[in-house]
Scaffold this active site. Structure first.
Site, short mmCIF file in Angstrom:
data_model
loop_
_atom_site.label_atom_id
_atom_site.label_comp_id
_atom_site.label_asym_id
_atom_site.label_seq_id
_atom_site.Cartn_x
_atom_site.Cartn_y
_atom_site.Cartn_z
N TYR A 123 0.88 -1.42 0.00
CA TYR A 123 -0.22 0.00 0.11
C TYR A 123 0.94 1.10 -0.17
O TYR A 123 0.29 2.33 0.06
CB TYR A 123 -1.07 0.21 0.87
CG TYR A 123 -1.85 -1.10 1.20
CD1 TYR A 123 -2.27 -1.43 -0.06
CD2 TYR A 123 -2.90 -0.52 2.08
CE1 TYR A 123 -3.01 -2.72 0.28
CE2 TYR A 123 -4.32 -1.56 1.98
CZ TYR A 123 -4.40 -2.27 0.35
OH TYR A 123 -5.97 -3.12 0.98
N LYS A 190 3.61 -13.97 5.96
CA LYS A 190 3.52 -14.92 4.99
C LYS A 190 5.44 -14.62 4.65
O LYS A 190 5.29 -15.19 4.10
CB LYS A 190 3.19 -14.43 3.68
CG LYS A 190 2.79 -15.72 3.10
CD LYS A 190 1.36 -16.93 3.20
CE LYS A 190 1.67 -18.23 2.65
NZ LYS A 190 1.00 -19.42 2.58
N ASP A 224 -2.86 -17.38 5.90
CA ASP A 224 -3.32 -17.67 4.98
C ASP A 224 -4.35 -19.09 5.70
O ASP A 224 -5.50 -18.88 6.41
CB ASP A 224 -3.08 -18.61 3.50
CG ASP A 224 -1.49 -19.24 4.04
OD1 ASP A 224 -0.81 -18.88 5.31
OD2 ASP A 224 -1.46 -20.04 3.17
#
Ligand code: NAD
Length: 359
Positions: A123, A190, A224
């Site tokens: 972002y 992640k 996830d």
């Protein structure tokens, strides 16, 4: 007397901001509101979506309550909301997700807090458009350094994650946990795939966590898997700290756990200033209809009252909101079991019912 900047915003913003301001004033806390116009109206009147005077006002007062702001397409501004966070270095986005009796949801007794890094990651707004010469150059450079192929017709978004910002946000999450009597911080990433960005975030998180050993439990979770865990066992979690993109996505997931956007509040906090706003946007189709739920904005006001150390007023206002939600009578359409229920009330009237509980 506190001086606070009030940004009504676009769409439903002015309606929910007015409801929140009235409720906050009704707690008896003395606030002088300084109204600052950003968004569509500012564009029409002053030629800018985010006039300098808005940032100047927040810098001066150090606290703002803000309605949602539309980002019109094609104006050169990525997002006014992001621009405000960047201009004031509001690096921490805090979004509590708490169940309230009377609000329909598949879950009960949720009490989670998202602490989202606000200044970097995908972002950061560093993007290269497909087909542009600089993009093609960049692709060639990356291929040279990484020895990996990138399709020449690709667009590129850059994901910077720094030690500085990671340390700052993780420390913020632990300090928040300590101050708010929370037991656990989970760092979500992640790192197994993105070793040099998410991996760095995790490495820094582990280091910072050592300083809080014995005081706050530290856990790690892959984004996830955490999406599934939060749906299956949300009660196993407490404070969640995440880089920007995952934080954005999981805060909507957590808003879903507590019954939707209408009741999800938020705060953007920096060293020098803090801006309080609902998680939801400007819901343009409901503009001016006195229809939408003011709760998210009012609860953002509760967070604001706590920030300015008006704990008693914050407790009082939260209790009043809780009581109105639990009764389920003077609530907006989205909180009724049937959205077409003719007994649902408007934004203003729901605020009136909350104010009535305060007096
Ligand atoms: P949105 O949150 O504005 O609305 C999505 C839907 O959620 C609405 O149609 C409505 O059904 C429901 N909803 C939202 N707020 C509600 C409320 N208070 N009470 C009852 N129902 C409510 O999301 P969007 O439609 O994706 O975005 C609209 C605009 O808002 C866009 O221009 C976007 O850029 C902007 N936005 C601003 C902010 C911000 O100012 N921080 C945040 C998100 C989106």
């Amino acid at each position: 007397m506190h001086k606070i900047t009030l940004i009504p915003g676009d769409g439903i913003g002015p309606e929910v901001a007015d409801a929140a301001r009235r409720c906050i004033d009704a707690t008896g806390v003395k606030i002088e509101w300084e109204e600052a116009i950003a968004g569509q109206l500012a564009l029409e009147k002053q030629g800018s979506l985010l006039p300098d005077s808005v940032i100047a006002s927040i810098k001066k007062n150090k606290v703002a309550l803000k309605g949602p702001i539309v980002t019109p397409i094609g104006t050169g501004f990525r997002s006014v909301n992001v621009a405000i966070r960047h201009a004031l270095d509001l690096f921490a986005c805090v979004r509590p997700a708490k169940s309230y009796a009377g609000v329909r949801s598949n879950y009960r007794d949720i009490d989670l807090v998202i602490v989202r890094e606000n200044s970097e990651d995908l972002y950061a707004g560093i993007e290269f458009e497909e087909g542009k010469s600089e993009t093609i150059n960049l692709i060639e450079q990356i291929e040279k350094y990484s020895k990996k192929k990138i399709r020449p017709d690709s667009g590129i978004s850059i994901k910077p994650i720094s030690k500085t910002a990671s340390e700052r946000i993780v420390r913020f999450a632990f300090e928040y946990a300590l101050k708010n009597n929370r037991k656990k911080v989970t760092a979500i990433q992640k790192a197994n795939i993105m070793k040099f960005t998410d991996g760095l975030f995790l490495k820094v998180a582990r280091e910072v966590a050592k300083e809080y050993e014995g005081k706050v439990v530290f856990e790690e979770g892959l984004v996830d898997n955490m999406s599934m865990q939060l749906v299956q066992k949300p009660h196993n979690y407490d404070v969640l700290v995440l880089p920007n993109l995952y934080g954005d996505i999981l805060s909507d997931l957590c808003a879903g756990l507590i019954g939707g956007l209408g009741i999800a509040p938020g705060a953007n906090i920096g060293e020098e200033a803090a801006v309080f706003e609902a998680v939801h946007g400007s819901a343009p189709k409901y503009t001016g209809q006195n229809k939408v739920n003011p709760t998210a904005m009012i609860l953002s006001g509760v967070l604001m009252l706590r920030h300015i150390k008006e704990e008693k007023a914050a407790d009082k206002l939260e209790a009043a909101v809780k009581a109105v939600l639990a009764e389920g009578k003077s609530v907006t359409y989205d909180l009724k079991p049937d959205r077409n229920d003719p007994t649902s009330v408007g934004t203003r009237e729901m605020a009136d019912a909350i104010i009535a509980k305060l007096t």
